[in-house]
Motif scaffolding. Structure first.
Motif: not given
Lengths: 193, 193, 193, 193, 193, 193
Positions: E94-97, E87-88, C93-101, E78-79
């Motif tokens: 970490s998600a991939e692992l 993302f942080p 959700a945070s990533a989406e918000l950051a992308a939207m900004a 495939d992002l």
């Protein structure tokens, strides 16, 4: 019967719109071209984006007109532009209206009125949708050209593809697009890293 | 100008026919469906195959009619069947004839006559092409069903899809096809090993 | 720079949304599946259709929320559902918000607020969009199944796919859809003849 | 058994020809390239068009040769050109003839004779089909290049792609095509408006 | 349960990898682009080809790392490259692992170790796979450009696409590729007859 | 010249393998079917997975054989199974070897030896690759059937599709696959949420 009876029937029929590709691209060899649904979404976004910058315009109504403006293609198809030359004047517009009456049958009468307003193109709201219909065309053309399709350059030379509906905000966007295309500055995709 | 000026222009325009998919399949979710060119080839083959089994039929003329029978779709598109309900009676046929006149402009007048003969469907040759047009439809439907498409069963219930043109040889093939489909004996592909 | 600088940049980037297919279909072998743009148009239509039947709902705002609700996928992609298990809670959700900004940078701040409202899902308008997001999913699933795809039946058993947002009009449509699907009465295409 | 037993089996197997793409395009990255069926239709049209302009030629027979000339690809596939280097001389032609004998089994013997005549390429009718087979190749190449494919220019430099069969009418069309391509005057699609 | 229980489940899930297209191409309008499976095969071939030319390198281990290096995309997708900005730091890795641990659950622990080694990129074997991952990218970009796609030129200007991992044999291949592309000598397809 | 001169030429030619679809699927109407590259990756994974469970087997060599086992299709194409009936015995194998000699020309001689070993199928390593070649076929068939394709059931009845190479671990996997398919327990996609 042909007219949709229920909201559910209407909603199911609409899903098929994704399978109606825009014929102008198909006939010029664009692979996996935009569907009428995709075109409709982009037009709607433009109407919302630009409508709120035009004083006195009823944005909500303009959005509603955009929402229905291409639905007749569900039953008529997306005819090549040249096709209208071969039908009697007005035949295509009448056919579209008749198709719309059956598609939108489960909705209150006002819905068909939105389409009629689009066809007549007299209200500012309808004119904005007409302008955004072409603005979206040229935005997509610019992107397709950037991606390597070779067959769309003639679109830039046809004045019918650049109606501004009398709205400076549309005119500016058309001009910015053409300038950017001429400078070969159309982005190829999303920003990298 | 719209009419083709030269044989070369005609030949180039014809290449585009490959990009006109058959709308009946598109709107029922068949992926990568038959093009109008592919349909035309199969109709022509059937006309040649069956025509030589019909006494007194001018096979060469029938083949020529098959060759031109769908070319109007280059400029009109392959309209969904339901579309004709929304146009005045005869409007679609007139439009197709007008389109054909421009497409075939570089050919001697007889070429357009072949198309007119097809539209009128009075000669045995034209009737055979009309019958094979539907016979090919049902052959392809049978194959698509065998491949897993789920949306074509209603085609078997529409009598308009089974015209035999008064020719026993066509009737027999329709019946053999239906029998084989009902017995689930449509081959899935070429013979293995 | 990553944020879009101008309206034109935003409009060009949006064209790419057509090339983001819905991953749930892709990973279940649906060919030529719905794009995120197509999904968005259908959700918007449902929100408009049903919103006007819900007393006290601000339809215009609901439509605007629908318009932006999936734009983050331009930069994040349409992640498979299972993906969120592997990220820390809230990271997506945070990533989406950051992308939207960054995507909506050229718009007034209120635009990003529409997206935040969608994520929080507290207002009736946001709840309607959330409900229509799934209603559209199940409409399309019903159509794909009718067309022959075999891999979507589990969708009917997941209660998360049937949120009504507390709106009876949505609930009824979900129920009508399920009933019709169980009776094998989903239409295969547009009406014939 | 491998040979087709009935006309129906033959007609069903032919439908599969639409799924055999022309390998020369596939291996040069042309998306959604011409099928062997489409190629066959265009060759047939050219043979009919040009054959009637050649004195003394049996057009009907030439058309029949064109009709069968590529059917072996149903069972052999459309081998890349380079493949024949790796087989013993004549092996490919023998394989094609053997495949044709099984494909055309339900037809009178004369049908296979049409194919043998094509392979031997001695009669004027067979030579015309051979010439039109390449003429169609170069027409389609010109259109694909116009649409943006980048990988076909070497085709214009290979003299094997320009056989005129000794017929001035073919030679002229080849020359007109090359001239038009060099002047960058290949139309991108059907006429606009 | 989410982790695969058996070898069979793992093998079945892997088949889906063919349906994950490489997002960088998708978002730049490349039609029918390379799948993650195809990319993986090419990387593996390069690792085998070049690894045997690097003294002291454990080619077998490098091949094994290549085999697993992209499997997390089965569950994460495939992002797009830009996605990681939102993302942080470390969240994607970490998600991939975590996804890999579930995908490879039926295998001995060493298999996950191969992936960890890839992520850490410290061993020469992992560095070679990382380098070949980009080398393959640029090989495919060169071919796509040759075929007519217009949107990939910026890839040549991003130094991150040219890591040599400290291996001269990789460096030389990158340089030979760039030189050949600059001389417009990328072959369009297989050799002609 | 036909043989590749340099590693770079070889690597570029290999990229084209992605455009060679597996003909068995194409001719049975599977849309967007597996490419030869994708098939090759899966075979290789199986060989690695199962090879390490077979005592005394040289896994590294088996992996190398898998890596090259289908490369001849770059120049010969993926012939339909039935095609070999029409060529003299051994002609296809000789053609493949000749093609491989040209494809792999820039590699040390041992590389061609891997392919010869595969063709002879005498060593345990080659037998494992042959077995995995079919095991992968049936895994993909199971997934395609689950996705809705209707035309592959005959594959389960052909004993040639179930060679175990004498390895119990392969036999077990074939049996587990068949059992699971008969119980209709092939997963439709990745795990949901």
């Amino acid at each position: 019967m042909r007219p949709n009876d229920t909201l559910l029937e209407l909603c199911l029929e609409l899903q098929i719109l994704d399978r109606v590709p825009r014929s102008g691209y198909v006939l010029r060899g664009v692979d996996h071209p935009e569907s009428v649904t995709e075109h409709s979404w982009h037009v709607l976004f433009l109407v919302w984006l630009l409508g709120s910058r035009i004083e006195g315009l009823d944005v909500r109504r303009a959005v509603e007109i955009a929402l229905v403006h291409d639905l007749a293609e569900l039953r008529i198809g997306d005819l090549p532009r040249v096709a209208s030359r071969y039908f009697p004047p007005g035949a295509k517009a009448s056919a579209e209206l008749a198709a719309m009456a059956e598609i939108l049958a489960p909705l209150p009468e006002g819905a068909l009125g939105l389409y009629r307003e689009y066809q007549e193109a007299k209200s500012p709201e309808a004119r904005l949708v007409k302008a955004c219909d072409k603005l979206q065309l040229m935005l997509k053309v610019a992107v397709y050209e950037r991606w390597g399709t070779g067959a769309l350059s003639e679109f830039w030379e046809n004045p019918e593809n650049f109606p501004d509906g009398g709205f400076p905000v549309v005119k500016e966007l058309f001009e910015a697009l053409r300038a950017r295309r001429n400078e070969e500055q159309i982005p190829a995709g999303p920003p990298e890293a």
